[in-house]
Design a protein around this motif. Structure first.
Motif, PDB file in Angstrom:
ATOM      1  N   VAL A 263      24.324  46.351  56.472  1.00 35.28           N
ATOM      2  CA  VAL A 263      23.220  46.327  57.457  1.00 35.28           C
ATOM      3  C   VAL A 263      23.585  46.652  59.027  1.00 35.28           C
ATOM      4  O   VAL A 263      22.925  47.471  59.530  1.00 35.28           O
ATOM      5  N   SER A 264      24.575  46.037  59.272  1.00 33.75           N
ATOM      6  CA  SER A 264      25.196  46.430  60.670  1.00 33.75           C
ATOM      7  C   SER A 264      25.344  47.783  61.049  1.00 33.75           C
ATOM      8  O   SER A 264      25.115  48.240  61.964  1.00 33.75           O
ATOM      9  N   ALA A 265      26.033  48.319  59.931  1.00 39.42           N
ATOM     10  CA  ALA A 265      26.418  49.714  60.136  1.00 39.42           C
ATOM     11  C   ALA A 265      25.333  50.587  60.256  1.00 39.42           C
ATOM     12  O   ALA A 265      25.375  51.601  60.893  1.00 39.42           O
ATOM     13  N   HIS A 266      24.437  50.505  59.369  1.00 37.62           N
ATOM     14  CA  HIS A 266      23.210  51.097  59.317  1.00 37.62           C
ATOM     15  C   HIS A 266      22.544  51.246  60.866  1.00 37.62           C
ATOM     16  O   HIS A 266      21.852  52.093  61.199  1.00 37.62           O
ATOM     17  N   ARG A 267      22.437  49.600  61.331  1.00 41.62           N
ATOM     18  CA  ARG A 267      21.752  49.682  62.763  1.00 41.62           C
ATOM     19  C   ARG A 267      22.666  50.389  63.962  1.00 41.62           C
ATOM     20  O   ARG A 267      22.203  51.183  64.538  1.00 41.62           O
ATOM     21  N   SER A 268      24.039  50.494  63.540  1.00 46.42           N
ATOM     22  CA  SER A 268      24.833  51.361  64.567  1.00 46.42           C
ATOM     23  C   SER A 268      24.810  52.823  64.194  1.00 46.42           C
ATOM     24  O   SER A 268      25.085  53.371  65.317  1.00 46.42           O
ATOM     25  N   ALA A 295      24.771  49.409  45.717  1.00 47.57           N
ATOM     26  CA  ALA A 295      23.415  50.065  45.577  1.00 47.57           C
ATOM     27  C   ALA A 295      22.984  49.728  47.112  1.00 47.57           C
ATOM     28  O   ALA A 295      22.056  50.742  47.432  1.00 47.57           O
ATOM     29  N   LEU A 296      23.158  48.685  47.680  1.00 47.00           N
ATOM     30  CA  LEU A 296      22.586  48.779  49.168  1.00 47.00           C
ATOM     31  C   LEU A 296      23.153  50.067  49.883  1.00 47.00           C
ATOM     32  O   LEU A 296      22.333  50.508  50.825  1.00 47.00           O
ATOM     33  N   GLN A 297      24.358  50.548  49.788  1.00 48.42           N
ATOM     34  CA  GLN A 297      25.012  51.413  50.459  1.00 48.42           C
ATOM     35  C   GLN A 297      24.185  53.018  50.200  1.00 48.42           C
ATOM     36  O   GLN A 297      24.005  53.430  51.115  1.00 48.42           O
ATOM     37  N   GLU A 298      24.115  52.928  48.819  1.00 48.80           N
ATOM     38  CA  GLU A 298      23.231  54.234  48.516  1.00 48.80           C
ATOM     39  C   GLU A 298      21.888  54.394  48.824  1.00 48.80           C
ATOM     40  O   GLU A 298      21.354  55.274  49.382  1.00 48.80           O
TER      41      GLU A 298
END
Length: 380
Positions: A263-268, A295-298
Protein backbone atom coordinates in the motif's frame (compact mmCIF):
# COMPACT_ATOMS: atom_id res chain seq x y z
CA UNK A 1 7.93 -48.64 -31.83
CA UNK A 2 8.49 -50.72 -28.70
CA UNK A 3 11.94 -52.22 -28.39
CA UNK A 4 12.20 -55.72 -26.98
CA UNK A 5 14.07 -56.04 -23.72
CA UNK A 6 17.58 -57.42 -24.02
CA UNK A 7 18.56 -60.48 -21.99
CA UNK A 8 21.44 -59.89 -19.62
CA UNK A 9 24.58 -61.95 -19.22
CA UNK A 10 22.98 -64.25 -16.63
CA UNK A 11 20.03 -65.01 -18.92
CA UNK A 12 22.42 -65.76 -21.77
CA UNK A 13 24.47 -68.09 -19.56
CA UNK A 14 21.34 -69.93 -18.42
CA UNK A 15 20.27 -70.38 -22.04
CA UNK A 16 23.62 -71.91 -22.96
CA UNK A 17 23.47 -74.18 -19.91
CA UNK A 18 19.92 -75.30 -20.74
CA UNK A 19 20.78 -76.00 -24.37
CA UNK A 20 23.88 -77.95 -23.30
CA UNK A 21 21.82 -80.04 -20.85
CA UNK A 22 19.25 -80.90 -23.52
CA UNK A 23 22.03 -81.64 -26.02
CA UNK A 24 23.70 -83.95 -23.50
CA UNK A 25 20.42 -85.79 -23.09
CA UNK A 26 20.11 -86.20 -26.85
CA UNK A 27 23.56 -87.75 -27.07
CA UNK A 28 23.33 -90.07 -24.06
CA UNK A 29 19.73 -91.34 -24.26
CA UNK A 30 18.55 -93.61 -27.11
CA UNK A 31 20.79 -91.80 -29.55
CA UNK A 32 21.36 -94.96 -31.62
CA UNK A 33 17.64 -95.60 -32.14
CA UNK A 34 16.78 -92.12 -33.39
CA UNK A 35 16.85 -91.26 -37.10
CA UNK A 36 19.67 -88.99 -38.14
CA UNK A 37 17.29 -86.26 -39.28
CA UNK A 38 15.75 -86.13 -35.81
CA UNK A 39 19.14 -85.58 -34.18
CA UNK A 40 20.13 -82.93 -36.75
CA UNK A 41 16.84 -81.05 -36.46
CA UNK A 42 16.91 -81.27 -32.65
CA UNK A 43 20.43 -79.84 -32.45
CA UNK A 44 19.37 -77.18 -34.95
CA UNK A 45 16.58 -76.17 -32.56
CA UNK A 46 19.06 -75.90 -29.69
CA UNK A 47 21.52 -73.90 -31.79
CA UNK A 48 18.80 -71.47 -32.85
CA UNK A 49 17.70 -71.13 -29.21
CA UNK A 50 21.21 -70.08 -28.20
CA UNK A 51 21.60 -67.87 -31.28
CA UNK A 52 18.39 -66.06 -30.40
CA UNK A 53 19.71 -65.17 -26.92
CA UNK A 54 23.02 -63.96 -28.34
CA UNK A 55 21.35 -61.82 -31.01
CA UNK A 56 18.85 -60.38 -28.53
CA UNK A 57 21.68 -59.61 -26.09
CA UNK A 58 23.30 -57.43 -28.77
CA UNK A 59 20.05 -55.73 -29.74
CA UNK A 60 19.37 -57.55 -33.02
CA UNK A 61 15.68 -58.00 -32.29
CA UNK A 62 14.45 -59.00 -35.76
CA UNK A 63 17.09 -61.68 -36.26
CA UNK A 64 16.50 -62.95 -32.74
CA UNK A 65 12.76 -63.24 -33.44
CA UNK A 66 13.39 -65.30 -36.58
CA UNK A 67 15.72 -67.63 -34.65
CA UNK A 68 13.24 -68.22 -31.82
CA UNK A 69 10.40 -68.91 -34.27
CA UNK A 70 12.47 -71.51 -36.10
CA UNK A 71 13.72 -72.98 -32.82
CA UNK A 72 10.15 -73.38 -31.59
CA UNK A 73 8.95 -75.06 -34.78
CA UNK A 74 11.93 -77.44 -34.99
CA UNK A 75 11.67 -78.27 -31.29
CA UNK A 76 7.97 -79.09 -31.63
CA UNK A 77 8.57 -81.30 -34.68
CA UNK A 78 11.17 -83.36 -32.82
CA UNK A 79 9.55 -83.30 -29.37
CA UNK A 80 8.03 -86.79 -29.58
CA UNK A 81 10.93 -88.48 -31.44
CA UNK A 82 13.36 -87.19 -28.77
CA UNK A 83 11.18 -88.39 -25.89
CA UNK A 84 10.18 -84.82 -25.05
CA UNK A 85 13.69 -83.37 -24.79
CA UNK A 86 13.19 -80.71 -27.46
CA UNK A 87 9.89 -79.63 -25.98
CA UNK A 88 12.14 -77.41 -23.83
CA UNK A 89 13.23 -75.05 -26.68
CA UNK A 90 9.67 -75.20 -28.05
CA UNK A 91 8.16 -74.13 -24.71
CA UNK A 92 10.86 -71.50 -24.19
CA UNK A 93 10.16 -70.13 -27.66
CA UNK A 94 6.43 -69.80 -26.95
CA UNK A 95 7.24 -68.11 -23.64
CA UNK A 96 9.67 -65.70 -25.28
CA UNK A 97 7.33 -64.68 -28.11
CA UNK A 98 4.24 -64.30 -25.92
CA UNK A 99 6.27 -62.35 -23.38
CA UNK A 100 7.69 -59.96 -25.98
CA UNK A 101 5.52 -56.82 -26.07
CA UNK A 102 7.05 -55.90 -29.42
CA UNK A 103 5.26 -58.91 -30.95
CA UNK A 104 1.46 -58.78 -31.36
CA UNK A 105 -0.42 -60.98 -28.92
CA UNK A 106 -2.09 -62.89 -31.73
CA UNK A 107 1.36 -63.80 -33.05
CA UNK A 108 2.29 -65.40 -29.75
CA UNK A 109 -0.98 -67.36 -29.63
CA UNK A 110 -0.50 -68.48 -33.21
CA UNK A 111 3.00 -69.77 -32.43
CA UNK A 112 1.71 -71.58 -29.33
CA UNK A 113 -1.09 -73.24 -31.29
CA UNK A 114 1.35 -74.28 -34.02
CA UNK A 115 3.74 -75.74 -31.44
CA UNK A 116 0.91 -77.77 -29.87
CA UNK A 117 -0.21 -79.02 -33.27
CA UNK A 118 3.28 -80.01 -34.44
CA UNK A 119 4.01 -81.76 -31.14
CA UNK A 120 0.81 -83.77 -31.41
CA UNK A 121 1.42 -84.65 -35.07
CA UNK A 122 5.02 -85.69 -34.41
CA UNK A 123 3.81 -88.14 -31.77
CA UNK A 124 1.73 -90.18 -34.24
CA UNK A 125 4.53 -91.86 -36.25
CA UNK A 126 6.53 -92.86 -33.16
CA UNK A 127 3.55 -94.06 -31.16
CA UNK A 128 4.10 -91.81 -28.15
CA UNK A 129 1.92 -92.82 -25.19
CA UNK A 130 -0.92 -90.44 -24.37
CA UNK A 131 0.39 -89.54 -20.89
CA UNK A 132 3.79 -88.66 -22.38
CA UNK A 133 2.16 -86.60 -25.12
CA UNK A 134 0.02 -84.77 -22.57
CA UNK A 135 3.17 -83.97 -20.57
CA UNK A 136 4.77 -82.44 -23.66
CA UNK A 137 1.67 -80.42 -24.47
CA UNK A 138 1.50 -79.33 -20.84
CA UNK A 139 5.07 -78.07 -21.04
CA UNK A 140 4.18 -75.89 -24.02
CA UNK A 141 1.07 -74.61 -22.25
CA UNK A 142 3.18 -73.74 -19.21
CA UNK A 143 5.47 -71.79 -21.51
CA UNK A 144 2.43 -69.95 -22.89
CA UNK A 145 1.19 -69.04 -19.40
CA UNK A 146 4.67 -67.91 -18.43
CA UNK A 147 4.83 -65.73 -21.55
CA UNK A 148 1.48 -64.12 -20.79
CA UNK A 149 2.62 -63.39 -17.24
CA UNK A 150 5.83 -61.82 -18.53
CA UNK A 151 3.89 -59.74 -21.07
CA UNK A 152 1.60 -58.38 -18.35
CA UNK A 153 4.60 -57.54 -16.19
CA UNK A 154 6.31 -55.69 -19.03
CA UNK A 155 3.11 -53.86 -19.90
CA UNK A 156 2.87 -52.74 -16.28
CA UNK A 157 6.48 -51.57 -16.43
CA UNK A 158 5.74 -49.70 -19.64
CA UNK A 159 2.71 -47.98 -18.08
CA UNK A 160 4.74 -47.01 -15.01
CA UNK A 161 7.48 -45.58 -17.21
CA UNK A 162 4.88 -43.61 -19.18
CA UNK A 163 3.35 -42.31 -15.96
CA UNK A 164 6.77 -41.23 -14.73
CA UNK A 165 7.37 -39.38 -17.99
CA UNK A 166 3.97 -37.71 -17.78
CA UNK A 167 4.54 -36.72 -14.15
CA UNK A 168 7.95 -35.29 -15.05
CA UNK A 169 6.39 -33.35 -17.93
CA UNK A 170 3.63 -32.06 -15.64
CA UNK A 171 6.18 -30.97 -13.03
CA UNK A 172 8.19 -29.20 -15.70
CA UNK A 173 5.07 -27.49 -17.03
CA UNK A 174 4.01 -26.49 -13.52
CA UNK A 175 7.47 -25.03 -12.88
CA UNK A 176 7.32 -23.11 -16.14
CA UNK A 177 3.87 -21.73 -15.36
CA UNK A 178 4.92 -20.84 -11.81
CA UNK A 179 8.00 -19.02 -13.08
CA UNK A 180 5.96 -17.14 -15.67
CA UNK A 181 3.36 -16.22 -13.03
CA UNK A 182 5.92 -14.98 -10.52
CA UNK A 183 7.89 -13.04 -13.10
CA UNK A 184 4.70 -11.47 -14.41
CA UNK A 185 3.72 -10.36 -10.92
CA UNK A 186 7.17 -8.93 -10.25
CA UNK A 187 7.57 -7.20 -13.61
CA UNK A 188 4.01 -5.84 -13.70
CA UNK A 189 4.58 -4.25 -10.31
CA UNK A 190 8.13 -2.96 -10.75
CA UNK A 191 8.13 -2.01 -14.44
CA UNK A 192 4.67 -0.50 -14.23
CA UNK A 193 5.82 1.55 -11.27
CA UNK A 194 8.92 2.62 -13.16
CA UNK A 195 6.84 3.90 -16.06
CA UNK A 196 4.76 6.01 -13.69
CA UNK A 197 7.84 7.30 -11.89
CA UNK A 198 9.47 8.27 -15.19
CA UNK A 199 6.26 10.03 -16.25
CA UNK A 200 6.42 12.02 -13.03
CA UNK A 201 10.13 12.76 -13.53
CA UNK A 202 9.41 14.04 -17.03
CA UNK A 203 6.65 16.32 -15.75
CA UNK A 204 8.82 17.62 -12.90
CA UNK A 205 11.74 18.34 -15.21
CA UNK A 206 9.44 20.28 -17.52
CA UNK A 207 8.31 22.30 -14.51
CA UNK A 208 11.95 22.90 -13.52
CA UNK A 209 11.62 21.09 -10.18
CA UNK A 210 14.89 19.16 -10.35
CA UNK A 211 14.95 18.33 -6.64
CA UNK A 212 11.61 16.55 -6.80
CA UNK A 213 12.63 14.89 -10.07
CA UNK A 214 15.82 13.60 -8.44
CA UNK A 215 13.76 12.20 -5.56
CA UNK A 216 11.55 10.38 -8.05
CA UNK A 217 14.60 8.92 -9.82
CA UNK A 218 15.92 7.62 -6.49
CA UNK A 219 12.53 6.03 -5.80
CA UNK A 220 12.55 4.49 -9.28
CA UNK A 221 16.01 3.03 -8.72
CA UNK A 222 14.84 1.48 -5.43
CA UNK A 223 11.76 0.07 -7.15
CA UNK A 224 13.90 -1.46 -9.88
CA UNK A 225 16.29 -2.99 -7.32
CA UNK A 226 13.36 -4.47 -5.38
CA UNK A 227 11.88 -5.91 -8.56
CA UNK A 228 15.21 -7.47 -9.53
CA UNK A 229 15.57 -9.01 -6.09
CA UNK A 230 12.03 -10.43 -6.28
CA UNK A 231 12.74 -11.91 -9.70
CA UNK A 232 15.93 -13.54 -8.43
CA UNK A 233 14.08 -15.01 -5.45
CA UNK A 234 11.38 -16.42 -7.73
CA UNK A 235 13.95 -18.09 -9.99
CA UNK A 236 15.97 -19.37 -7.03
CA UNK A 237 12.85 -20.92 -5.47
CA UNK A 238 12.15 -22.84 -8.67
CA UNK A 239 15.76 -23.93 -9.17
CA UNK A 240 15.99 -25.29 -5.61
CA UNK A 241 12.47 -26.18 -4.44
CA UNK A 242 11.95 -26.70 -0.75
CA UNK A 243 12.16 -30.27 0.48
CA UNK A 244 8.93 -31.87 1.71
CA UNK A 245 8.22 -31.18 5.35
CA UNK A 246 5.90 -29.25 7.65
CA UNK A 247 4.31 -26.26 5.93
CA UNK A 248 5.87 -22.92 6.85
CA UNK A 249 3.57 -20.47 8.58
CA UNK A 250 3.36 -16.69 8.66
CA UNK A 251 1.95 -14.67 11.53
CA UNK A 252 -0.99 -12.35 10.92
CA UNK A 253 1.08 -9.26 11.87
CA UNK A 254 3.72 -10.16 9.28
CA UNK A 255 1.05 -10.66 6.61
CA UNK A 256 -0.58 -7.32 7.34
CA UNK A 257 2.83 -5.62 7.42
CA UNK A 258 3.65 -6.99 3.96
CA UNK A 259 0.33 -5.79 2.58
CA UNK A 260 0.82 -2.35 4.14
CA UNK A 261 4.24 -2.15 2.46
CA UNK A 262 2.52 -2.68 -0.89
CA UNK A 263 0.00 0.00 0.00
CA UNK A 264 2.85 2.38 0.85
CA UNK A 265 4.57 1.58 -2.43
CA UNK A 266 1.33 2.35 -4.28
CA UNK A 267 1.11 5.72 -2.55
CA UNK A 268 4.75 6.48 -3.38
CA UNK A 269 3.83 5.98 -7.05
CA UNK A 270 1.19 8.69 -6.74
CA UNK A 271 -1.77 6.43 -6.06
CA UNK A 272 -4.49 7.05 -3.49
CA UNK A 273 -5.62 4.08 -1.43
CA UNK A 274 -7.62 3.30 1.67
CA UNK A 275 -6.58 0.04 3.34
CA UNK A 276 -8.59 -1.46 6.18
CA UNK A 277 -8.31 -4.67 8.17
CA UNK A 278 -11.34 -6.38 9.70
CA UNK A 279 -11.49 -9.23 12.22
CA UNK A 280 -8.91 -11.08 14.28
CA UNK A 281 -5.80 -12.08 12.37
CA UNK A 282 -4.82 -15.74 12.04
CA UNK A 283 -1.62 -17.63 11.34
CA UNK A 284 -1.52 -18.66 7.67
CA UNK A 285 0.64 -21.02 5.67
CA UNK A 286 3.36 -19.42 3.57
CA UNK A 287 1.50 -20.34 0.35
CA UNK A 288 -1.68 -18.55 1.42
CA UNK A 289 0.29 -15.52 2.64
CA UNK A 290 2.19 -15.33 -0.67
CA UNK A 291 -1.07 -15.65 -2.62
CA UNK A 292 -2.59 -12.73 -0.71
CA UNK A 293 0.52 -10.63 -1.25
CA UNK A 294 0.56 -11.34 -5.00
CA UNK A 295 -3.17 -10.70 -5.25
CA UNK A 296 -2.88 -7.23 -3.74
CA UNK A 297 0.23 -6.52 -5.80
CA UNK A 298 -1.52 -7.47 -9.04
CA UNK A 299 -4.73 -5.62 -8.15
CA UNK A 300 -2.79 -2.43 -7.44
CA UNK A 301 -0.79 -2.81 -10.65
CA UNK A 302 -4.07 -3.14 -12.55
CA UNK A 303 -5.43 -0.04 -10.82
CA UNK A 304 -2.36 1.97 -11.85
CA UNK A 305 -2.74 0.72 -15.43
CA UNK A 306 -6.47 1.10 -15.93
CA UNK A 307 -7.44 3.74 -13.37
CA UNK A 308 -4.36 5.94 -12.78
CA UNK A 309 -4.87 8.43 -9.98
CA UNK A 310 -8.25 6.99 -8.97
CA UNK A 311 -8.72 6.18 -5.28
CA UNK A 312 -8.44 2.47 -4.48
CA UNK A 313 -10.26 0.75 -1.66
CA UNK A 314 -8.56 -2.40 -0.25
CA UNK A 315 -9.98 -4.47 2.57
CA UNK A 316 -8.53 -7.52 4.33
CA UNK A 317 -11.22 -9.44 6.17
CA UNK A 318 -10.34 -12.15 8.70
CA UNK A 319 -13.22 -14.57 9.22
CA UNK A 320 -13.67 -17.75 11.22
CA UNK A 321 -12.95 -20.16 8.38
CA UNK A 322 -11.48 -17.96 5.67
CA UNK A 323 -9.54 -14.81 4.81
CA UNK A 324 -10.77 -12.44 2.13
CA UNK A 325 -9.06 -9.64 0.23
CA UNK A 326 -11.22 -7.20 -1.73
CA UNK A 327 -9.66 -4.48 -3.91
CA UNK A 328 -11.90 -2.01 -5.74
CA UNK A 329 -11.31 1.06 -7.88
CA UNK A 330 -13.40 3.30 -10.16
CA UNK A 331 -13.42 2.69 -13.89
CA UNK A 332 -11.64 5.66 -15.44
CA UNK A 333 -9.52 6.41 -18.49
CA UNK A 334 -6.58 3.97 -18.54
CA UNK A 335 -2.91 4.90 -18.65
CA UNK A 336 -2.08 5.34 -22.37
CA UNK A 337 0.99 3.09 -22.31
CA UNK A 338 0.46 0.72 -19.40
CA UNK A 339 -3.07 -0.34 -20.31
CA UNK A 340 -1.89 -1.88 -23.58
CA UNK A 341 0.77 -3.95 -21.81
CA UNK A 342 -1.67 -6.28 -20.10
CA UNK A 343 -3.15 -9.45 -21.56
CA UNK A 344 -5.19 -10.83 -18.71
CA UNK A 345 -2.26 -12.93 -17.50
CA UNK A 346 -2.23 -11.29 -14.10
CA UNK A 347 -5.76 -12.34 -13.20
CA UNK A 348 -5.16 -15.79 -14.71
CA UNK A 349 -2.03 -16.17 -12.61
CA UNK A 350 -3.92 -15.02 -9.51
CA UNK A 351 -6.59 -17.66 -10.12
CA UNK A 352 -3.94 -20.34 -10.71
CA UNK A 353 -2.14 -19.42 -7.51
CA UNK A 354 -5.29 -19.50 -5.39
CA UNK A 355 -6.56 -22.61 -7.16
CA UNK A 356 -3.41 -24.47 -6.12
CA UNK A 357 -3.98 -23.81 -2.41
CA UNK A 358 -4.68 -27.03 -0.50
CA UNK A 359 -7.90 -26.06 1.31
CA UNK A 360 -9.65 -24.37 -1.58
CA UNK A 361 -9.72 -20.75 -2.70
CA UNK A 362 -11.40 -18.54 -5.29
CA UNK A 363 -10.66 -15.35 -7.20
CA UNK A 364 -13.36 -13.29 -8.89
CA UNK A 365 -13.17 -10.07 -10.88
CA UNK A 366 -16.19 -7.97 -11.81
CA UNK A 367 -17.00 -4.57 -13.27
CA UNK A 368 -20.26 -3.24 -11.85
CA UNK A 369 -21.70 0.17 -11.02
CA UNK A 370 -18.67 1.94 -12.45
CA UNK A 371 -16.17 0.07 -10.27
CA UNK A 372 -13.80 -2.80 -10.93
CA UNK A 373 -13.52 -5.22 -8.02
CA UNK A 374 -11.18 -8.13 -7.41
CA UNK A 375 -12.08 -10.55 -4.60
CA UNK A 376 -9.60 -13.22 -3.46
CA UNK A 377 -10.71 -15.66 -0.80
CA UNK A 378 -8.84 -18.56 0.81
CA UNK A 379 -10.22 -21.14 3.22
CA UNK A 380 -8.30 -21.70 6.45
Amino acid sequence: MIVSSRPGGLALALTVFGAAAVGYGLVTTHSGSRPLWVVVVAFGSLALWVARSVLAHYGLARSALVCILLSTVLGAITAAPTDGLTVVPAAVGVLAVLGDIAVPLWGGFALGALALLLTAVSAVPVGTPVPALLSMLGGILLGAFGGLSRRQFRRAEEREALLREQEAAMREEASRVALARDLHDVLAHSLGGLVMQLDAVDALLEAGDTAAARSRVIDARGLAADGLADARRAVAALRAPASPGPAETVAADDIERTLRDLVSAHRSLGGAIEFTVEGQGRVLTADVAAALQRALQEALSNARKHAPGAPVDARLSWQTDRVRLVVSNPLTAPHPELAASGGGHGLDGMRERFGALPHGATVTASAEAGRFTVTAEALL
